[in-house]
Design a protein around this motif. Sequence first.
Motif, PDB file in Angstrom:
ATOM      1  N   GLY A 222      29.392  16.375 -36.704  1.00  0.00           N
ATOM      2  CA  GLY A 222      30.480  16.991 -35.959  1.00  0.00           C
ATOM      3  C   GLY A 222      30.956  18.288 -36.580  1.00  0.00           C
ATOM      4  O   GLY A 222      31.186  19.286 -35.873  1.00  0.00           O
ATOM      5  N   ASP A 226      31.045  22.272 -35.297  1.00  0.00           N
ATOM      6  CA  ASP A 226      32.246  23.114 -35.396  1.00  0.00           C
ATOM      7  C   ASP A 226      31.952  24.418 -36.123  1.00  0.00           C
ATOM      8  O   ASP A 226      32.548  25.459 -35.817  1.00  0.00           O
ATOM      9  N   GLU A 246      28.289  10.630 -34.274  1.00  0.00           N
ATOM     10  CA  GLU A 246      28.815  10.863 -32.930  1.00  0.00           C
ATOM     11  C   GLU A 246      28.818  12.362 -32.657  1.00  0.00           C
ATOM     12  O   GLU A 246      29.330  13.152 -33.451  1.00  0.00           O
ATOM     13  N   LEU A 247      28.222  12.735 -31.542  1.00  0.00           N
ATOM     14  CA  LEU A 247      28.101  14.143 -31.178  1.00  0.00           C
ATOM     15  C   LEU A 247      29.021  14.463 -30.007  1.00  0.00           C
ATOM     16  O   LEU A 247      28.941  13.824 -28.955  1.00  0.00           O
ATOM     17  N   ASN A 248      29.884  15.440 -30.191  1.00  0.00           N
ATOM     18  CA  ASN A 248      30.762  15.912 -29.122  1.00  0.00           C
ATOM     19  C   ASN A 248      29.965  16.889 -28.258  1.00  0.00           C
ATOM     20  O   ASN A 248      29.799  18.052 -28.608  1.00  0.00           O
ATOM     21  N   ILE A 249      29.482  16.387 -27.138  1.00  0.00           N
ATOM     22  CA  ILE A 249      28.657  17.231 -26.260  1.00  0.00           C
ATOM     23  C   ILE A 249      29.449  18.408 -25.730  1.00  0.00           C
ATOM     24  O   ILE A 249      28.922  19.517 -25.565  1.00  0.00           O
ATOM     25  N   GLY A 250      30.742  18.201 -25.490  1.00  0.00           N
ATOM     26  CA  GLY A 250      31.579  19.288 -24.999  1.00  0.00           C
ATOM     27  C   GLY A 250      31.635  20.441 -25.982  1.00  0.00           C
ATOM     28  O   GLY A 250      31.541  21.613 -25.594  1.00  0.00           O
ATOM     29  N   ALA A 251      31.780  20.106 -27.268  1.00  0.00           N
ATOM     30  CA  ALA A 251      31.819  21.157 -28.291  1.00  0.00           C
ATOM     31  C   ALA A 251      30.480  21.885 -28.368  1.00  0.00           C
ATOM     32  O   ALA A 251      30.430  23.110 -28.531  1.00  0.00           O
ATOM     33  N   HIS A 254      30.194  24.173 -25.406  1.00  0.00           N
ATOM     34  CA  HIS A 254      31.047  25.345 -25.593  1.00  0.00           C
ATOM     35  C   HIS A 254      30.358  26.382 -26.471  1.00  0.00           C
ATOM     36  O   HIS A 254      30.501  27.600 -26.236  1.00  0.00           O
TER      37      HIS A 254
END
Length: 326
Positions: A222, A226, A246-251, A254
């Motif tokens: 993560g 960032d 866990e991968l924040n696909i939204g980030a 973006h």
Amino acid sequence: MYAITIPEPGGPEALVWTEVPDPEPGEGEVLVEVVASAVNRADLLQRQGFYAPPPGASPYPGLECSGRIAALGPGVSGWAVGDEVCALLAGGGYAEKVAVPAGQLLPVPEGIGLRQAAALPEMTCTVWSNVFMVAHLRPGETLLVHGGSSGIGTMAIQLAKAVGAKVAVTAGTKEKLDFCAELGADVLVNYREQDFVEEVRRATDGAGADVILDNMGAKYLGRNVDALAVNGRLAIIGMQGGAKGELNIGALLHKRGAVTATSLRARPLGEKAAIVAAAREHVWPLIASGRVRPIVDRELPMSDAATAHRVLEESGHIGKVLLVVP
């Protein structure tokens, strides 16, 4: 011949120097009389029972070596008995002899000793294939290297600077960071005391890193996203910080970012040969010119591989640890 065997998985004491049958070079292979091998973290995993060799590979640890060609198998051309070489291996480097596909051989670069050349194949092929062939680092971009004082890290710093990139590194001690600075690293982050995301953003006027070379895996997933710049590329080459994250696909969306994960050992022979050829074309001239060099922390007798594994586990080294055939 003698080789390091692993009768039962376990700690460093599981490594046993014992007599085993000599290998025979098959079609398209050469037999190398080993002078030295280098220790990689994958070897530690194999010793622990977590990283079995690919089918058909030597059961002994060791993903690279240097030495002299002792025999040519059928169908081999361009090499001769007595040639001094180093080689990328699927296994078997911790031994007095190893059979190697000819496409994974490299000549010893000018200006480098034969023993020292054992430190080159795995780290040059890993860095060139991930940072340049996959992530396409370009002049003027910023590369973030986790574990900057490791063998991989020290090579990544030098190659990135050679092509005109800016380099940020993480490491856990001032000594290691100072050494990275000597190699050309521009941004030094002590991961025990500083947040690499904040430091990389500060050093790039908020933009982030264009390419990240990551050996940690899940623990940094993560935060690596960032730290990416827009259109950034994250290249994962290790799992020292775990395998599931866990991968924040939204980030990631973006950032319009890309995440890749690769390993060398189990790749098809043709792919490995192409990577070796690319390293020879692009990296070997830099080594011969003195702009890039392997960093060797220490040399130990191959029969004392257990001590070498303890050194890596304690992470007190800088660069590579070599095992030298007695």
